[in-house]
Design an enzyme around this catalytic site. Structure first.
Site, PDB file in Angstrom:
ATOM      1  N   HIS A   1       1.327  -1.000  -0.123  1.00 58.50           N
ATOM      2  CA  HIS A   1       0.125   0.639  -0.210  1.00 58.50           C
ATOM      3  C   HIS A   1       0.375   1.624  -0.137  1.00 58.50           C
ATOM      4  O   HIS A   1       0.367   2.292  -0.731  1.00 58.50           O
ATOM      5  CB  HIS A   1      -1.028   0.123   1.931  1.00 58.50           C
TER       6      HIS A   1
ATOM      7  N   HIS B   1     -10.196   3.448   0.067  1.00 57.56           N
ATOM      8  CA  HIS B   1      -9.685   2.782   1.160  1.00 57.56           C
ATOM      9  C   HIS B   1     -10.684   1.896   1.674  1.00 57.56           C
ATOM     10  O   HIS B   1     -11.808   1.229   1.851  1.00 57.56           O
ATOM     11  CB  HIS B   1     -10.619   4.296   2.116  1.00 57.56           C
TER      12      HIS B   1
END
Length: 763
Positions: free
Chosen positions: A55, A104
């Site tokens: 990420h 998200h």
């Protein structure tokens, strides 16, 4: 328990550390030891593990993302590009606009409300860190099957989180999408875009320069929520047998964020900030290492000075915490007192936690003991780079060969009418007002266009009317059939949507949502999508300014459709000239711009009527997209069209349906000679739009299209007022969409099908 200092690490080289549990591979851990010349301390291991996660480090995607720079078109408008917290473009009159989209996804599945809310909070902080005032947000969403029980858990929570956080911040939500597909059942996509406005001279960057300058942490206290949250959670596939892969989701406080916004903007106005970084994924590990890495020296941090909500947190936990509403700034020593005064004024906690040094190391201390001593670039920018193996999946040939041309088509006008209703009432094409009514779309008073318009539009200068328009789009069904073309089609639709409002497309941000990079098929899809998007941006002249990669959207062997979501920003000189999508004036002429062909691969019709996915997606013609955009922008500027709507999912009839319902007017359509009514209504050929032209402008408009060699076919007229038939008790008396020789469909019946779907599903 002995504190794991750098000296202790040198003295205990064989001490066991939980590198695997923190997501590092064996060779990555060996590389950390090689960099440091010893084993890492626990705090150093925490930093490397979160910063080298997928990420944060983009270790599997970097080799493909570099195309966005290598193939970038020349752009006089680009002020800040890839590599900073958000891209910045010049929109004229001394104004600059910064915008970025992020994901998200995994946190929003684990805890829908907080996952989505903190997604909004994080992207807003990226924008304020650039020096801009946030002015709007957009939220592209992808959910599982609409009738699945878990979708009924996830969607309401996600929508409440987005609305709850954004509404409390006072930011209008002006666009986005809501798409349902079973492939997203275990991996919903919650993407968030924020746009901000500033003057050119107000741009700020993330760097720590100037030895002796102070490092100030301000905002909320650091807590135990979100320790390793987004960074680790988004770097593994979901596996219910491994709860350790589901760390705590961050908890947001929008009221604290609002104070943080106003405080930060005042700090900027007084010239108190030398460098700044928001705290998002990887928390202090990211902020300190990136500021130091981007600066001209090193940094020393006293970690025990960090304000805590939980005094029991260990140094490692403080470094990994992703608690929200925090910023890290660098200020000159003589400006620190004023910096702290302003923070106190806004009731924002601020603490000097360190200073910039003239060395080349990031050093972190805990009660006087050194627990981190690392070269900051190795943490922030020199992580692993993988050349993941990828290969075109063997199943793709059969999927593309499964041509929807073989599917049964409606036999007569009645069947055609019934299928129009079915498509218009499907959750993917139905009204999304159940979602968007939970968002404030008009707060701040500068929203010009918002959902369900083709693009959201915000006025940024009241005197001149200067404004910007934004749209996000992405079709995972197209990308499943051909990821190269699918990425280009996502860009083309977003580009077309912005142009339909009258704004000139200028720049791109993207959120690339894919399955596991350890799956060669998913990695091939990612590589092809990057190649397609980079090639298309070069052709259309719209540089990628930044964005986000979200991998591991996969549960076991089941990956999502490859879903590149593309956001396009455009500029309009005067928002008074914008073009809405609604048909509002009876008697206006309807023109179809572009070519219609038999293209049904991945179409809404094939999905809704037959539950089918196969064939090839519609052909991409980027030069036609550019020409169409130029015509739409010119027609808007010169007052030649009163309404415009791009053609995409569901084809012409879906676009006409939405424009008629938006304006409360009916339409009479005539099928052009030689074109099958079914193809005319449902084809998803690209590079097309439907426009409403005042009769007084018909000659001027058609002459412009003819001169530019853009096909423009007169297909009907706006006819009938829905309000005129209200109260009669007979839907047949009201306005309707009539396809001559095929069927007549009253707007009242169409509206009922279009608007009841989501309320019936989600209450």
């Amino acid at each position: 328990m002995t504190l794991d200092t750098t000296k202790h690490a040198e003295q205990t080289p064989d001490a066991e550390l939980p590198w695997a549990e923190l997501g590092l591979k064996e060779d990555e851990y060996a590389r950390v030891r090689e960099i440091l010349g010893r084993r890492p301390t626990g705090a150093e291991l925490a930093m490397y593990s979160v910063m080298w996660s997928e990420h944060c480090s983009y270790k599997s995607s970097k080799v493909h993302l570099k195309q966005f720079g290598e193939k970038a078109p020349e752009s006089d408008a680009l002020l800040v590009g890839i590599g900073e917290q958000a891209g910045v473009v010049d929109v004229g009159q001394g104004y600059a606009v910064t915008f970025k989209i992020e994901s998200h996804n995994h946190p929003s599945y684990v805890e829908p409300y907080q996952g989505a809310a903190t997604g909004i909070g994080g992207i807003v902080r990226d924008i304020i860190a650039m020096g801009a005032r946030p002015v709007a947000v957009l939220d592209p969403l992808r959910l599982g099957a609409p009738d699945h029980p878990d979708t009924k858990r996830v969607l309401p929570g996600v929508v409440a989180g987005i609305g709850g956080y954004g509404n409390c911040l006072g930011l209008p939500n002006i666009g986005g999408e809501v798409v349902f597909d079973a492939c997203y059942q275990g991996n919903p996509l919650v993407n968030a875009l924020c746009v901000g406005v500033m003057k050119h001279e107000d741009i700020h960057l993330a760097k720590a320069a100037g030895a002796g300058n102070k490092v100030i942490l301000y905002g909320a206290r650091t807590g135990g929520d979100g320790i390793g949250g987004a960074s680790l959670l988004a770097s593994e596939t979901f596996d219910t047998s491994k709860p350790s892969k589901r760390p705590a989701v961050q908890v947001g406080d929008p009221f604290q964020e609002k104070l943080l916004i106003e405080c930060t903007l005042e700090l900027f106005r007084e010239g108190l900030v030398t460098g700044i970084q928001d705290l998002g994924a990887a928390g202090l590990s990211c902020a300190t290492s990136e500021l130091a890495s981007n600066g001209s020296g090193g940094m020393r941090v006293e970690l025990d000075t960090v304000p805590l909500r939980d005094s029991s947190l260990s140094p490692e936990e403080i470094l990994m915490s992703e608690s929200q509403e925090r910023m890290c700034a660098v200020a000159e020593p003589e400006k620190v007192d004023r910096f702290l005064e302003i923070c106190e004024k806004w009731d924002v906690i601020a603490t000097v936690i360190g200073e910039v040094t003239d060395g080349e190391r990031l050093e972190i201390y805990w009660h006087g003991e050194q627990i981190v001593d690392v070269p900051p670039r190795t943490v922030a920018h020199e992580g692993p780079v993988y050349q993941r193996p990828y290969a075109r999946p063997g199943w793709l040939d059969a999927l593309q060969a499964d041509d929807p041309a073989a599917l049964a088509r409606p036999a007569d006008g009645d069947a055609l009418r019934e299928q129009v209703l079915r498509v218009a009432g499907h959750p993917n094409q139905a009204s999304k007002s159940w979602v968007t009514d939970q968002y404030d779309r008009y707060v701040l008073g500068d929203t010009v266009l918002a959902q369900p318009e083709d693009g959201g539009m915000i006025r940024i200068d009241e005197e001149s009317g200067l404004g910007v328009a934004l749209a996000t789009d992405g079709n995972g069904r197209y990308a499943k059939l051909d990821p190269y073309a699918g990425a280009q089609l996502a860009l083309a639709e977003s580009y077309r949507n912005v142009a339909a409002t009258g704004a000139r497309p200028l720049a791109v941000t993207d959120c690339l949502n894919f399955g596991s990079p350890e799956d060669p098929a998913a990695m091939w899809q990612f590589a092809e999508a990057c190649r397609g998007l980079a090639d298309a941006c070069r052709t259309l002249g719209t540089p990628v300014t930044g964005g986000n990669v979200s991998l591991y959207n996969q549960t076991g062997d089941l990956a999502i459709h490859p879903t590149p979501v593309v956001g396009v920003l455009g500029v309009i000189d005067d928002v008074a000239r914008r073009t809405p999508m609604a048909f509002r004036e009876e008697g206006q002429l309807l023109y179809l711009l572009g070519d219609t062909r038999e293209e049904f691969g991945g179409s809404a019709w094939s999905q809704v009527v037959h539950g089918h996915l196969g064939g090839r997606p519609p052909a991409v013609d980027l030069e036609r997209e550019r020409l169409l955009a130029e015509i739409l922008v010119s027609a808007s500027r010169d007052g030649m069209v009163d309404a415009a709507h791009d053609l995409s999912d569901g084809g012409l009839i879906q676009a006409v349906t939405e424009s008629c319902l938006r304006g409360g007017k009916g339409a009479r359509l005539v099928v052009p000679d030689g074109l099958d009514p079914f193809v005319f209504l449902f084809s998803e050929s690209q590079g097309r739009a439907v426009v409403a032209v005042p009769r007084s402008e018909e000659v001027r408009f058609t002459d412009m299209c003819r001169a530019r060699d853009l096909p423009a076919a007169r297909i009907g007229v706006v006819d009938g007022d829905e309000a005129a038939g209200a109260g009669t008790g007979d839907a047949a008396d009201g306005a309707a969409i009539e396809v001559q020789g095929c069927f007549r469909l009253p707007l009242a019946e169409l509206r009922a099908a279009h608007e009841r779907t989501l309320p019936e599903l989600f209450g």
